[in-house]
Design a protein around this motif. Structure first.
Motif, PDB file in Angstrom:
ATOM      1  N   MET A  52      33.159  48.815  44.928  1.00  0.00           N
ATOM      2  CA  MET A  52      34.137  47.731  44.881  1.00  0.00           C
ATOM      3  C   MET A  52      35.560  48.299  44.986  1.00  0.00           C
ATOM      4  O   MET A  52      36.408  47.729  45.668  1.00  0.00           O
ATOM      5  N   LYS A  53      35.791  49.431  44.337  1.00  0.00           N
ATOM      6  CA  LYS A  53      37.114  50.060  44.368  1.00  0.00           C
ATOM      7  C   LYS A  53      37.460  50.504  45.790  1.00  0.00           C
ATOM      8  O   LYS A  53      38.571  50.271  46.273  1.00  0.00           O
ATOM      9  N   GLU A  54      36.509  51.143  46.477  1.00  0.00           N
ATOM     10  CA  GLU A  54      36.743  51.593  47.851  1.00  0.00           C
ATOM     11  C   GLU A  54      37.010  50.409  48.776  1.00  0.00           C
ATOM     12  O   GLU A  54      37.902  50.464  49.625  1.00  0.00           O
ATOM     13  N   LEU A  55      36.248  49.355  48.585  1.00  0.00           N
ATOM     14  CA  LEU A  55      36.408  48.152  49.391  1.00  0.00           C
ATOM     15  C   LEU A  55      37.795  47.543  49.177  1.00  0.00           C
ATOM     16  O   LEU A  55      38.481  47.174  50.137  1.00  0.00           O
ATOM     17  N   ALA A  56      38.218  47.476  47.928  1.00  0.00           N
ATOM     18  CA  ALA A  56      39.545  46.941  47.604  1.00  0.00           C
ATOM     19  C   ALA A  56      40.646  47.759  48.284  1.00  0.00           C
ATOM     20  O   ALA A  56      41.602  47.201  48.833  1.00  0.00           O
ATOM     21  N   GLU A  57      40.482  49.082  48.276  1.00  0.00           N
ATOM     22  CA  GLU A  57      41.467  49.950  48.928  1.00  0.00           C
ATOM     23  C   GLU A  57      41.465  49.748  50.441  1.00  0.00           C
ATOM     24  O   GLU A  57      42.520  49.688  51.067  1.00  0.00           O
ATOM     25  N   LYS A  58      40.284  49.638  51.029  1.00  0.00           N
ATOM     26  CA  LYS A  58      40.179  49.503  52.490  1.00  0.00           C
ATOM     27  C   LYS A  58      40.791  48.208  53.004  1.00  0.00           C
ATOM     28  O   LYS A  58      41.365  48.189  54.084  1.00  0.00           O
ATOM     29  N   ILE A  59      40.639  47.126  52.242  1.00  0.00           N
ATOM     30  CA  ILE A  59      41.180  45.850  52.724  1.00  0.00           C
ATOM     31  C   ILE A  59      42.514  45.501  52.055  1.00  0.00           C
ATOM     32  O   ILE A  59      43.062  44.426  52.289  1.00  0.00           O
ATOM     33  N   ASP A  60      42.998  46.405  51.220  1.00  0.00           N
ATOM     34  CA  ASP A  60      44.316  46.261  50.590  1.00  0.00           C
ATOM     35  C   ASP A  60      44.429  44.980  49.760  1.00  0.00           C
ATOM     36  O   ASP A  60      45.376  44.207  49.891  1.00  0.00           O
ATOM     37  N   ASP A  62      43.429  43.423  45.550  1.00  0.00           N
ATOM     38  CA  ASP A  62      43.074  43.887  44.214  1.00  0.00           C
ATOM     39  C   ASP A  62      41.584  43.649  43.964  1.00  0.00           C
ATOM     40  O   ASP A  62      40.940  42.827  44.625  1.00  0.00           O
ATOM     41  N   LYS A  63      41.045  44.405  43.002  1.00  0.00           N
ATOM     42  CA  LYS A  63      39.604  44.412  42.753  1.00  0.00           C
ATOM     43  C   LYS A  63      39.057  43.035  42.358  1.00  0.00           C
ATOM     44  O   LYS A  63      37.965  42.649  42.782  1.00  0.00           O
ATOM     45  N   SER A  64      39.825  42.268  41.590  1.00  0.00           N
ATOM     46  CA  SER A  64      39.340  40.944  41.171  1.00  0.00           C
ATOM     47  C   SER A  64      39.235  39.996  42.375  1.00  0.00           C
ATOM     48  O   SER A  64      38.299  39.196  42.464  1.00  0.00           O
ATOM     49  N   THR A  65      40.172  40.104  43.301  1.00  0.00           N
ATOM     50  CA  THR A  65      40.110  39.296  44.520  1.00  0.00           C
ATOM     51  C   THR A  65      38.892  39.683  45.345  1.00  0.00           C
ATOM     52  O   THR A  65      38.164  38.820  45.850  1.00  0.00           O
ATOM     53  N   VAL A  66      38.656  40.988  45.469  1.00  0.00           N
ATOM     54  CA  VAL A  66      37.514  41.479  46.238  1.00  0.00           C
ATOM     55  C   VAL A  66      36.210  41.006  45.608  1.00  0.00           C
ATOM     56  O   VAL A  66      35.283  40.604  46.309  1.00  0.00           O
ATOM     57  N   THR A  67      36.148  41.005  44.285  1.00  0.00           N
ATOM     58  CA  THR A  67      34.938  40.537  43.594  1.00  0.00           C
ATOM     59  C   THR A  67      34.638  39.092  43.969  1.00  0.00           C
ATOM     60  O   THR A  67      33.492  38.744  44.281  1.00  0.00           O
ATOM     61  N   ALA A  68      35.652  38.242  43.962  1.00  0.00           N
ATOM     62  CA  ALA A  68      35.456  36.829  44.322  1.00  0.00           C
ATOM     63  C   ALA A  68      35.024  36.695  45.786  1.00  0.00           C
ATOM     64  O   ALA A  68      34.129  35.905  46.105  1.00  0.00           O
ATOM     65  N   LEU A  69      35.635  37.474  46.668  1.00  0.00           N
ATOM     66  CA  LEU A  69      35.277  37.428  48.089  1.00  0.00           C
ATOM     67  C   LEU A  69      33.836  37.893  48.305  1.00  0.00           C
ATOM     68  O   LEU A  69      33.074  37.269  49.047  1.00  0.00           O
ATOM     69  N   VAL A  70      33.471  38.995  47.637  1.00  0.00           N
ATOM     70  CA  VAL A  70      32.122  39.535  47.760  1.00  0.00           C
ATOM     71  C   VAL A  70      31.093  38.541  47.216  1.00  0.00           C
ATOM     72  O   VAL A  70      30.035  38.342  47.824  1.00  0.00           O
ATOM     73  N   ASP A  71      31.408  37.900  46.099  1.00  0.00           N
ATOM     74  CA  ASP A  71      30.482  36.914  45.524  1.00  0.00           C
ATOM     75  C   ASP A  71      30.176  35.792  46.518  1.00  0.00           C
ATOM     76  O   ASP A  71      29.035  35.358  46.643  1.00  0.00           O
ATOM     77  N   LYS A  72      31.189  35.333  47.239  1.00  0.00           N
ATOM     78  CA  LYS A  72      30.959  34.293  48.245  1.00  0.00           C
ATOM     79  C   LYS A  72      30.088  34.825  49.382  1.00  0.00           C
ATOM     80  O   LYS A  72      29.187  34.131  49.863  1.00  0.00           O
ATOM     81  N   LEU A  73      30.337  36.071  49.794  1.00  0.00           N
ATOM     82  CA  LEU A  73      29.537  36.668  50.869  1.00  0.00           C
ATOM     83  C   LEU A  73      28.085  36.873  50.439  1.00  0.00           C
ATOM     84  O   LEU A  73      27.172  36.762  51.260  1.00  0.00           O
ATOM     85  N   ILE A  74      27.879  37.147  49.156  1.00  0.00           N
ATOM     86  CA  ILE A  74      26.512  37.273  48.623  1.00  0.00           C
ATOM     87  C   ILE A  74      25.812  35.920  48.709  1.00  0.00           C
ATOM     88  O   ILE A  74      24.673  35.833  49.183  1.00  0.00           O
ATOM     89  N   LYS A  75      26.506  34.862  48.271  1.00  0.00           N
ATOM     90  CA  LYS A  75      25.925  33.511  48.305  1.00  0.00           C
ATOM     91  C   LYS A  75      25.552  33.093  49.726  1.00  0.00           C
ATOM     92  O   LYS A  75      24.583  32.363  49.922  1.00  0.00           O
TER      93      LYS A  75
END
Length: 140
Positions: A52-60, A62-75
Motif C-alpha cells: 500500500m505504501k509503494e502504491l501511494a508513492e507511485k500514484i502520489d 496519501d495512504k488513506s486515499t489509496v486504501t479507499a481507492l483499492v477497496d473500490k477496485l476490490i469490490k
C-alpha cells in the motif's frame, strides 16, 4: 497570455485529459472508475504486486486515499490484497485476472491520449514542455 494563467491552463488540461480517459474507459464498458483508480491499475500493470505504501508513492496520493481507492477496485473485482507470508503486517495489492485483462484497453487509451496531447507539437517542443513542467512540479 498572462503568466498567472498557467495554473488555470494546467488545471483545464488535466480536466480535459481526465474526461477523455473516463469517456474512453466507458466505451470499453469500464464504468464507475475515476482516473485515480486507473493510476492504481496502471501502476500494477507495471509491477506485479505493490505494498500500500509503494502504491501511494507511485500514484502520489496519501495512504488513506489509496486504501479507499483499492477497496473500490476490490469490490469491482480488479485487484486483490494479500498478506506477506514473512511479515503479516505487510499487505500487497495485485491485479486479479480481470484486472490484467484491462492491459490492452489501457495501452490503447494511453496511445490515443498521447496522440491528442502531442497533436501539432514538434519533438523539440514536446521535450521542452516536459522539462519546463518538471521544473514547475519540482518547485513545489
Amino acid at each position: 497570455m498572462n503568466s498567472k494563467d498557467i495554473i488555470s491552463l494546467i488545471s483545464k488540461i488535466r480536466e480535459s485529459a481526465n474526461g477523455f480517459i473516463i469517456k474512453e474507459m466507458e466505451k470499453y464498458g469500464v464504468i464507475g472508475l475515476g482516473t485515480s483508480h486507473g493510476d492504481i491499475i496502471f501502476a500494477l500493470l507495471k509491477n506485479e504486486k505493490l505494498t500500500m505504501k509503494e502504491l501511494a508513492e507511485k500514484i502520489d496520493k496519501d495512504k488513506s486515499t489509496v486504501t479507499a481507492l483499492v477497496d473500490k477496485l476490490i469490490k469491482q473485482g480488479y485487484v486483490e490484497k494479500t498478506r506477506d507470508t514473512e511479515d503479516n503486517r505487510v499487505v500487497f495489492v495485485s491485479l486479479t485476472s480481470v484486472g490484467r485483462e484491462l492491459k490492452p484497453m489501457f495501452d490503447l487509451i494511453s496511445k490515443d491520449l498521447m496522440t491528442v496531447v502531442y497533436k501539432n507539437i514538434s519533438k523539440d517542443e514536446e521535450e521542452d514542455l516536459f522539462k519546463i513542467l518538471k521544473k514547475i512540479k519540482n518547485n513545489f
